[in-house]
Scaffold this motif. Sequence first.
Motif, PDB file in Angstrom:
ATOM      1  N   GLU A  13       0.802  -1.225   0.000  1.00 25.04           N
ATOM      2  CA  GLU A  13       0.000   0.000   0.000  1.00 25.04           C
ATOM      3  C   GLU A  13       0.833   1.272   0.000  1.00 25.04           C
ATOM      4  O   GLU A  13       0.378   2.306  -0.474  1.00 25.04           O
ATOM      5  CB  GLU A  13      -0.958   0.026   1.200  1.00 25.04           C
ATOM      6  CG  GLU A  13      -2.219  -0.797   1.014  1.00 25.04           C
ATOM      7  CD  GLU A  13      -3.219  -0.138   0.067  1.00 25.04           C
ATOM      8  OE1 GLU A  13      -2.871   0.875  -0.575  1.00 25.04           O
ATOM      9  OE2 GLU A  13      -4.347  -0.652  -0.038  1.00 25.04           O
ATOM     10  N   THR A  14       2.035   1.241   0.544  1.00 20.79           N
ATOM     11  CA  THR A  14       2.836   2.467   0.593  1.00 20.79           C
ATOM     12  C   THR A  14       4.318   2.169   0.419  1.00 20.79           C
ATOM     13  O   THR A  14       4.833   1.192   0.958  1.00 20.79           O
ATOM     14  CB  THR A  14       2.627   3.237   1.915  1.00 20.79           C
ATOM     15  OG1 THR A  14       3.399   4.439   1.883  1.00 20.79           O
ATOM     16  CG2 THR A  14       3.037   2.415   3.131  1.00 20.79           C
ATOM     17  N   GLY A  15       4.969   3.022  -0.352  1.00 26.72           N
ATOM     18  CA  GLY A  15       6.411   2.937  -0.505  1.00 26.72           C
ATOM     19  C   GLY A  15       7.119   4.036   0.257  1.00 26.72           C
ATOM     20  O   GLY A  15       8.331   4.212   0.144  1.00 26.72           O
ATOM     21  N   VAL A  16       6.342   4.791   1.050  1.00 28.78           N
ATOM     22  CA  VAL A  16       6.907   5.892   1.835  1.00 28.78           C
ATOM     23  C   VAL A  16       7.230   5.384   3.232  1.00 28.78           C
ATOM     24  O   VAL A  16       6.321   5.010   3.990  1.00 28.78           O
ATOM     25  CB  VAL A  16       5.927   7.084   1.909  1.00 28.78           C
ATOM     26  CG1 VAL A  16       6.527   8.225   2.731  1.00 28.78           C
ATOM     27  CG2 VAL A  16       5.569   7.559   0.505  1.00 28.78           C
ATOM     28  N   ALA A  17       8.484   5.356   3.575  1.00 32.31           N
ATOM     29  CA  ALA A  17       8.912   4.764   4.844  1.00 32.31           C
ATOM     30  C   ALA A  17       8.226   5.412   6.042  1.00 32.31           C
ATOM     31  O   ALA A  17       7.814   4.730   6.988  1.00 32.31           O
ATOM     32  CB  ALA A  17      10.433   4.880   4.975  1.00 32.31           C
ATOM     33  N   GLU A  18       8.080   6.736   6.002  1.00 33.09           N
ATOM     34  CA  GLU A  18       7.520   7.459   7.136  1.00 33.09           C
ATOM     35  C   GLU A  18       6.033   7.163   7.339  1.00 33.09           C
ATOM     36  O   GLU A  18       5.482   7.472   8.391  1.00 33.09           O
ATOM     37  CB  GLU A  18       7.722   8.963   6.963  1.00 33.09           C
ATOM     38  CG  GLU A  18       9.174   9.418   6.958  1.00 33.09           C
ATOM     39  CD  GLU A  18       9.875   9.131   5.633  1.00 33.09           C
ATOM     40  OE1 GLU A  18       9.161   8.830   4.646  1.00 33.09           O
ATOM     41  OE2 GLU A  18      11.111   9.182   5.592  1.00 33.09           O
ATOM     42  N   GLU A  19       5.388   6.593   6.344  1.00 36.43           N
ATOM     43  CA  GLU A  19       3.953   6.342   6.412  1.00 36.43           C
ATOM     44  C   GLU A  19       3.590   4.960   6.932  1.00 36.43           C
ATOM     45  O   GLU A  19       2.433   4.710   7.247  1.00 36.43           O
ATOM     46  CB  GLU A  19       3.323   6.487   5.022  1.00 36.43           C
ATOM     47  CG  GLU A  19       3.019   7.891   4.594  1.00 36.43           C
ATOM     48  CD  GLU A  19       2.165   7.897   3.344  1.00 36.43           C
ATOM     49  OE1 GLU A  19       1.685   8.977   2.986  1.00 36.43           O
ATOM     50  OE2 GLU A  19       1.960   6.827   2.731  1.00 36.43           O
ATOM     51  N   ARG A  20       4.538   4.062   6.973  1.00 39.92           N
ATOM     52  CA  ARG A  20       4.196   2.661   7.224  1.00 39.92           C
ATOM     53  C   ARG A  20       3.401   2.470   8.521  1.00 39.92           C
ATOM     54  O   ARG A  20       2.390   1.769   8.541  1.00 39.92           O
ATOM     55  CB  ARG A  20       5.467   1.805   7.245  1.00 39.92           C
ATOM     56  CG  ARG A  20       6.071   1.558   5.868  1.00 39.92           C
ATOM     57  CD  ARG A  20       7.131   0.487   5.937  1.00 39.92           C
ATOM     58  NE  ARG A  20       7.690   0.188   4.633  1.00 39.92           N
ATOM     59  CZ  ARG A  20       8.855   0.660   4.191  1.00 39.92           C
ATOM     60  NH1 ARG A  20       9.576   1.458   4.964  1.00 39.92           N
ATOM     61  NH2 ARG A  20       9.302   0.335   2.996  1.00 39.92           N
ATOM     62  N   ARG A  21       3.851   3.069   9.595  1.00 38.81           N
ATOM     63  CA  ARG A  21       3.171   2.876  10.883  1.00 38.81           C
ATOM     64  C   ARG A  21       1.789   3.517  10.887  1.00 38.81           C
ATOM     65  O   ARG A  21       0.866   3.047  11.551  1.00 38.81           O
ATOM     66  CB  ARG A  21       4.027   3.422  12.018  1.00 38.81           C
ATOM     67  CG  ARG A  21       5.329   2.643  12.217  1.00 38.81           C
ATOM     68  CD  ARG A  21       6.144   3.171  13.381  1.00 38.81           C
ATOM     69  NE  ARG A  21       5.460   2.982  14.642  1.00 38.81           N
ATOM     70  CZ  ARG A  21       5.325   3.915  15.573  1.00 38.81           C
ATOM     71  NH1 ARG A  21       5.810   5.136  15.359  1.00 38.81           N
ATOM     72  NH2 ARG A  21       4.698   3.662  16.698  1.00 38.81           N
TER      73      ARG A  21
END
Length: 383
Positions: free
Chosen positions: A259-267
């Motif tokens: 769903e996301t490739g943005v590290a800061e968004e994972r949590r």
Amino acid sequence: MWKHFAANALTLLIVGLIVLAGLAAMAQRSFVAEGPLEQAICLRIDRGANLRAVTRSLEEQGAVSSGMLFRVGAQYDGRDSQLRFGSYLLPAEASMTQILDIITQGGASTCGTEVLLRVGVTRAEYLVRELDPATNRFSEVLELPLETEEFPEEYQALSVLPDTRFRIAIAEGATSFQVMNALENAEFLSGEIAEIPAEGTLSPDSYEVRRGADREELIGDMQARQLAILTSAWETRAEGLPLATPEEALILASIVEKETGVAEERRLVASVFINRLNTPMRLQTDPTVIYGITRGRTVLGRGLRRSELNAETPYNTYRIDGLPPTPIANPGRASIEAVLNPEESDYLFFVADGTGGHAFAETLAEHNANVALWRRIEAERNQ
């Protein structure tokens, strides 16, 4: 007269010993002092090379101030016969003792040619790279698709050098079929893979291998790494999660990964799915529907059809409650840890925001507004 001669001889002997001690001390200081290299270099040691040949190469490249001192030091240290062939990165100002440590400790080469098999979520390819010692960065020499059957002469020449390194890099979110297919086609590996590894059980990571390495053993290494990551993350998980087993955590981590490739968004993305499971509310995520269609064997390459979103399948999280039956890809460490220690939020929705990230919402009304904004952004981009 005899006493006078003996006294003079004793004096000369003492002076000589002092001079020798001084020279030895100077030599010792020179052996451990900073070397003359102004920038890092790559030193290649051919199989069977002796200390004299290596010393000559060091002198020619300006790595040592005295070749004789380097040879004497290596012999005194007992490592003159412990040279290891390969290509080694010698840092700027490396001392003679540091150089000796590097070229006698063995292990993989640290510079020179590398053949990288890169397994991504959409394709796999070979990259032949050379490390630039001055910048410690790789420069690409050759790029070839995984399906290559006739390798160019340049690849054949570089890949058989005795110090060429081989590495396999698995991207986060690649499926087990994609990994297996890449390993089966890797020309530098050997052996057979009995079956497709269970989805989610392979750790996306970088694996250095030797030419002829066994494929099944490599799969085992990937599975062992993933199990260790999952076990450790499960032991330190947050309290109150709606996940009964590590396997359920792995399933949800694979969804977050897709769903996301943005590290800061994972949590934060993980928190949305955790909140939905707690509500309870269906996950309603496209990547699971896509996996139900492709089973990770191909890239869908198009948008989902309404009929596919309405279809009753075990992976259609618009139609089923809770989690799908298996992971839908191989999640990385960050996604596993995000699921087991999610951000605290009240978000239940998210949608792309046009920057590569997502806009999050607590209510359906907020979400619908975010969706409308995203559709306007898409329309402007397609004009």
